[in-house]
Design a protein around this motif. Sequence first.
Motif, PDB file in Angstrom:
ATOM      1  N   LEU A 225       0.821  -1.204   0.000  1.00 32.81           N
ATOM      2  CA  LEU A 225       0.000   0.000   0.000  1.00 32.81           C
ATOM      3  C   LEU A 225       0.860   1.261   0.000  1.00 32.81           C
ATOM      4  CD1 LEU A 225      -2.825  -1.056   2.488  1.00 32.81           C
ATOM      5  CD2 LEU A 225      -2.847  -1.141  -0.009  1.00 32.81           C
ATOM      6  N   GLU A 226       2.010   1.167   0.643  1.00 30.46           N
ATOM      7  CA  GLU A 226       2.945   2.291   0.671  1.00 30.46           C
ATOM      8  C   GLU A 226       3.561   2.527  -0.705  1.00 30.46           C
ATOM      9  OE1 GLU A 226       5.957   3.601   4.200  1.00 30.46           O
ATOM     10  OE2 GLU A 226       6.358   1.685   3.260  1.00 30.46           O
ATOM     11  N   TYR A 227       3.733   1.451  -1.474  1.00 29.29           N
ATOM     12  CA  TYR A 227       4.399   1.516  -2.775  1.00 29.29           C
ATOM     13  C   TYR A 227       3.508   2.115  -3.861  1.00 29.29           C
ATOM     14  CZ  TYR A 227       6.562  -0.193  -7.116  1.00 29.29           C
ATOM     15  OH  TYR A 227       7.118  -0.271  -8.370  1.00 29.29           O
ATOM     16  N   VAL A 228       2.211   1.824  -3.821  1.00 34.34           N
ATOM     17  CA  VAL A 228       1.340   2.150  -4.953  1.00 34.34           C
ATOM     18  C   VAL A 228       0.867   3.598  -4.914  1.00 34.34           C
ATOM     19  CG1 VAL A 228       0.589  -0.244  -5.095  1.00 34.34           C
ATOM     20  CG2 VAL A 228      -0.791   1.402  -3.795  1.00 34.34           C
ATOM     21  N   GLY A 229       0.309   4.016  -6.034  1.00 30.78           N
ATOM     22  CA  GLY A 229      -0.177   5.386  -6.131  1.00 30.78           C
ATOM     23  C   GLY A 229      -1.441   5.648  -5.349  1.00 30.78           C
ATOM     24  N   HIS A 230      -2.305   4.631  -5.213  1.00 29.40           N
ATOM     25  CA  HIS A 230      -3.569   4.823  -4.494  1.00 29.40           C
ATOM     26  C   HIS A 230      -3.818   3.603  -3.613  1.00 29.40           C
ATOM     27  CE1 HIS A 230      -7.367   6.838  -3.751  1.00 29.40           C
ATOM     28  NE2 HIS A 230      -8.007   5.693  -3.926  1.00 29.40           N
ATOM     29  N   ALA A 231      -3.767   3.800  -2.297  1.00 30.37           N
ATOM     30  CA  ALA A 231      -3.925   2.719  -1.327  1.00 30.37           C
ATOM     31  C   ALA A 231      -5.333   2.739  -0.761  1.00 30.37           C
ATOM     32  CB  ALA A 231      -2.908   2.876  -0.195  1.00 30.37           C
ATOM     33  N   VAL A 232      -5.980   1.561  -0.770  1.00 30.69           N
ATOM     34  CA  VAL A 232      -7.359   1.446  -0.305  1.00 30.69           C
ATOM     35  C   VAL A 232      -7.434   0.384   0.788  1.00 30.69           C
ATOM     36  CG1 VAL A 232      -9.754   1.015  -0.960  1.00 30.69           C
ATOM     37  CG2 VAL A 232      -8.169   2.039  -2.621  1.00 30.69           C
ATOM     38  N   ALA A 233      -8.067   0.720   1.910  1.00 39.13           N
ATOM     39  CA  ALA A 233      -8.253  -0.223   3.015  1.00 39.13           C
ATOM     40  C   ALA A 233      -9.722  -0.599   3.136  1.00 39.13           C
ATOM     41  CB  ALA A 233      -7.777   0.402   4.329  1.00 39.13           C
ATOM     42  N   THR A 234      -9.975  -1.835   3.565  1.00 38.64           N
ATOM     43  CA  THR A 234     -11.336  -2.218   3.908  1.00 38.64           C
ATOM     44  C   THR A 234     -11.670  -1.691   5.305  1.00 38.64           C
ATOM     45  OG1 THR A 234     -10.423  -4.354   4.613  1.00 38.64           O
ATOM     46  CG2 THR A 234     -11.493  -4.253   2.452  1.00 38.64           C
ATOM     47  N   ALA A 235     -12.955  -1.572   5.598  1.00 35.76           N
ATOM     48  CA  ALA A 235     -13.385  -1.016   6.881  1.00 35.76           C
ATOM     49  C   ALA A 235     -12.941  -1.867   8.063  1.00 35.76           C
ATOM     50  CB  ALA A 235     -14.911  -0.866   6.897  1.00 35.76           C
ATOM     51  N   ASN A 236     -12.700  -3.156   7.816  1.00 35.99           N
ATOM     52  CA  ASN A 236     -12.276  -4.076   8.872  1.00 35.99           C
ATOM     53  C   ASN A 236     -10.757  -4.145   9.033  1.00 35.99           C
ATOM     54  OD1 ASN A 236     -13.060  -5.539   6.207  1.00 35.99           O
ATOM     55  ND2 ASN A 236     -11.474  -6.844   7.086  1.00 35.99           N
ATOM     56  N   ALA A 237     -10.028  -3.275   8.357  1.00 34.03           N
ATOM     57  CA  ALA A 237      -8.563  -3.306   8.386  1.00 34.03           C
ATOM     58  C   ALA A 237      -8.012  -2.900   9.752  1.00 34.03           C
ATOM     59  CB  ALA A 237      -7.999  -2.382   7.309  1.00 34.03           C
ATOM     60  N   ARG A 238      -6.758  -3.291   9.986  1.00 34.51           N
ATOM     61  CA  ARG A 238      -6.065  -2.839  11.191  1.00 34.51           C
ATOM     62  C   ARG A 238      -5.949  -1.311  11.169  1.00 34.51           C
ATOM     63  NH1 ARG A 238      -3.143  -6.033  14.680  1.00 34.51           N
ATOM     64  NH2 ARG A 238      -2.929  -8.253  14.161  1.00 34.51           N
ATOM     65  N   PRO A 239      -5.900  -0.685  12.339  1.00 30.05           N
ATOM     66  CA  PRO A 239      -5.803   0.780  12.399  1.00 30.05           C
ATOM     67  C   PRO A 239      -4.602   1.332  11.634  1.00 30.05           C
ATOM     68  CG  PRO A 239      -6.331  -0.104  14.558  1.00 30.05           C
ATOM     69  CD  PRO A 239      -6.049  -1.286  13.678  1.00 30.05           C
ATOM     70  N   GLU A 240      -3.479   0.604  11.652  1.00 36.07           N
ATOM     71  CA  GLU A 240      -2.284   1.081  10.953  1.00 36.07           C
ATOM     72  C   GLU A 240      -2.509   1.149   9.440  1.00 36.07           C
ATOM     73  OE1 GLU A 240      -0.778  -1.597  14.392  1.00 36.07           O
ATOM     74  OE2 GLU A 240      -2.508  -1.504  13.027  1.00 36.07           O
ATOM     75  N   ILE A 241      -3.306   0.218   8.915  1.00 31.99           N
ATOM     76  CA  ILE A 241      -3.591   0.191   7.480  1.00 31.99           C
ATOM     77  C   ILE A 241      -4.590   1.280   7.113  1.00 31.99           C
ATOM     78  CG2 ILE A 241      -4.512  -1.209   5.598  1.00 31.99           C
ATOM     79  CD1 ILE A 241      -1.713  -2.032   6.616  1.00 31.99           C
ATOM     80  N   ILE A 242      -5.584   1.485   7.959  1.00 28.70           N
ATOM     81  CA  ILE A 242      -6.552   2.560   7.718  1.00 28.70           C
ATOM     82  C   ILE A 242      -5.856   3.918   7.740  1.00 28.70           C
ATOM     83  CG2 ILE A 242      -8.521   3.771   8.759  1.00 28.70           C
ATOM     84  CD1 ILE A 242      -9.693   1.040   9.440  1.00 28.70           C
TER      85      ILE A 242
END
Length: 270
Positions: A225-242
């Motif tokens: 997610l850090e590498y790509v141009g647009h990072a998308v998280a699901t609502a159930n993701a860990r807080p760090e990913i959100i």
Amino acid sequence: MIKLVATDMDGTFLTENHTYDKERLAALLPKLKAKGITFAVSSGRSLLAIEQLFADFLSDIALIAENGSLVQYQNQVIFADFMTKKQYIEVAKRILENPYYVETGMLFSGQKASYILEGASQDYINRMHLFYENIKIISDFDAMDNDSIFKITTTFTGETVLDGSAWLDQQIPYISAVTTGFESIDVILAEVNKGFGMAHLCQALDIKAEEVVAFGDNLNDYQMLEYVGHAVATANARPEIIALADQVIGHCNEQSVLTYLEGLVSEDDL
């Protein structure tokens, strides 16, 4: 211009029942192709397990398997990185010494099969059958001599998984222990992660990072997610990913990635 979309599996593309709507994906892939967009699966799961899940689509999609240890496009391997026997034996020894290890078992994910050492609990073996194909119960490391091993996976408790992975990272300099679920970790070579695999895929397809949308939910998705141009998280993701994501969509049980991609191909300005 988006040229590549890549999605994690568990907690992201798959529901909590480990399923997805194959008919929706079958209808979506030709539309993505018409837009010049490649669809990629990026998972900590083994190559064998991903191929089983996407058997009908392998000639059209890319796979980043084993948390970035293997990259495949249209059934052709682009890149693979394996542990040596000495390395995976040392990792197994350190897992057993880990003060946070709950002694459920460990699995060695190989190119031909997956292997669990005798002594693992039956509950652990049953659970691994949800995520891995062709599991063999073995008595010693020599049983894996005719295979190439990508990684080792094991479990802790939800409360100790981060401490357990951090302990392993401190003990073995050439590995990285990443959480793949709220109790599970994968132990992979230090240079390997999903971002590493993504970089190899983008290089092979001549795609820039800013031309990629990626979806994830857990810490093993972080580098991708850090590498790509647009990072998308699901609502159930860990807080760090959100916190890292550019956008948060619905829960994985709502198959929100498919809904997002269907909206993507309906846009006229791509």
